[in-house]
Design a protein around this motif. Structure first.
Motif, short mmCIF file in Angstrom:
data_model
loop_
_atom_site.label_atom_id
_atom_site.label_comp_id
_atom_site.label_asym_id
_atom_site.label_seq_id
_atom_site.Cartn_x
_atom_site.Cartn_y
_atom_site.Cartn_z
N ARG A 141 4.73 -13.98 -16.16
CA ARG A 141 5.23 -14.38 -14.84
C ARG A 141 6.27 -13.39 -14.32
NH1 ARG A 141 6.81 -20.33 -16.07
NH2 ARG A 141 6.55 -19.48 -18.12
N GLN A 142 6.22 -13.11 -13.04
CA GLN A 142 7.18 -12.17 -12.44
C GLN A 142 8.56 -12.80 -12.41
OE1 GLN A 142 5.88 -10.81 -8.61
NE2 GLN A 142 4.01 -9.91 -9.42
N GLN A 143 9.55 -12.02 -12.85
CA GLN A 143 10.94 -12.46 -12.79
C GLN A 143 11.71 -11.69 -11.73
OE1 GLN A 143 12.46 -12.08 -16.83
NE2 GLN A 143 12.15 -14.26 -17.12
N LYS A 144 11.44 -10.41 -11.66
CA LYS A 144 12.16 -9.55 -10.73
C LYS A 144 11.22 -8.44 -10.29
CE LYS A 144 16.95 -8.01 -10.49
NZ LYS A 144 17.28 -8.87 -9.40
N VAL A 145 11.28 -8.12 -9.01
CA VAL A 145 10.42 -7.07 -8.47
C VAL A 145 11.29 -6.08 -7.69
CG1 VAL A 145 8.48 -6.55 -6.93
CG2 VAL A 145 8.47 -8.68 -8.26
N PHE A 146 11.09 -4.81 -7.96
CA PHE A 146 11.80 -3.75 -7.23
C PHE A 146 10.79 -2.97 -6.43
CE2 PHE A 146 14.08 -4.50 -11.19
CZ PHE A 146 15.35 -4.78 -10.72
N ASP A 147 11.09 -2.75 -5.15
CA ASP A 147 10.19 -1.92 -4.36
C ASP A 147 10.92 -0.76 -3.71
OD1 ASP A 147 11.53 -3.40 -2.49
OD2 ASP A 147 9.77 -4.50 -1.81
N ASP A 148 12.19 -0.53 -4.11
CA ASP A 148 12.89 0.65 -3.63
C ASP A 148 13.75 1.21 -4.76
OD1 ASP A 148 16.02 -0.05 -2.93
OD2 ASP A 148 14.70 -1.80 -2.81
N LEU A 149 13.94 2.51 -4.72
CA LEU A 149 14.63 3.22 -5.79
C LEU A 149 16.08 2.79 -5.95
CD1 LEU A 149 14.25 5.30 -7.98
CD2 LEU A 149 14.73 7.09 -6.31
N GLU A 150 16.77 2.56 -4.84
CA GLU A 150 18.19 2.21 -4.92
C GLU A 150 18.43 0.89 -5.64
OE1 GLU A 150 20.83 4.17 -4.47
OE2 GLU A 150 19.26 5.64 -4.15
#
Length: 118
Positions: free
Chosen positions: A79-88
């Motif tokens: 299950r997804q806990q955290k998603v990052f879609d930008d480098l910063e």
């Protein structure tokens, strides 16, 4: 010799099991890296394997984020806990995660080097 991959890239997105990532970081012991370093020619200890896995994860994540893909931390049952879609935001999270004093050598040996070269 089997290689255990703690993360994988699916459709360009980096997926990682967060608990295994934490275990990997916890298994890194600075004294293990320094022990007999000058006398070793090729053997690699568990700490070095773990550091290389962290290095590969950060490197792949940076590359995929720059290409518009995501980094997904998963928990139990994938299950997804955290998603990052930008480098910063990814950088901020990695820096916060490794800010504990026991992780300072990981920060110096791996994290800072990877972020400074990208």
């Amino acid at each position: 010799m089997a290689t255990i991959t703690l993360y994988q890239i699916i459709d360009g997105n980096v997926m990682i099991d967060f608990n295994r990532f934490c275990d990997n970081a916890a298994n890194c012991q600075e004294q293990e890296i320094e022990k007999d370093f000058d006398n070793r020619s090729y053997q690699v200890n568990d700490t070095e394997v773990a550091l290389n896995e962290i290095r590969s994860f950060i490197r792949s994540s940076i590359e995929q984020l720059k290409n518009g893909n995501k980094v997904v931390l998963t928990g139990a049952n994938g299950r997804q806990q955290k998603v990052f879609d930008d480098l910063e935001s990814f950088k901020d999270w990695v820096n916060a995660f490794f800010s504990l004093s026991r992780y300072q050598f990981i920060m110096a040996r791996v994290v800072d080097k990877e972020f400074s070269t990208k």
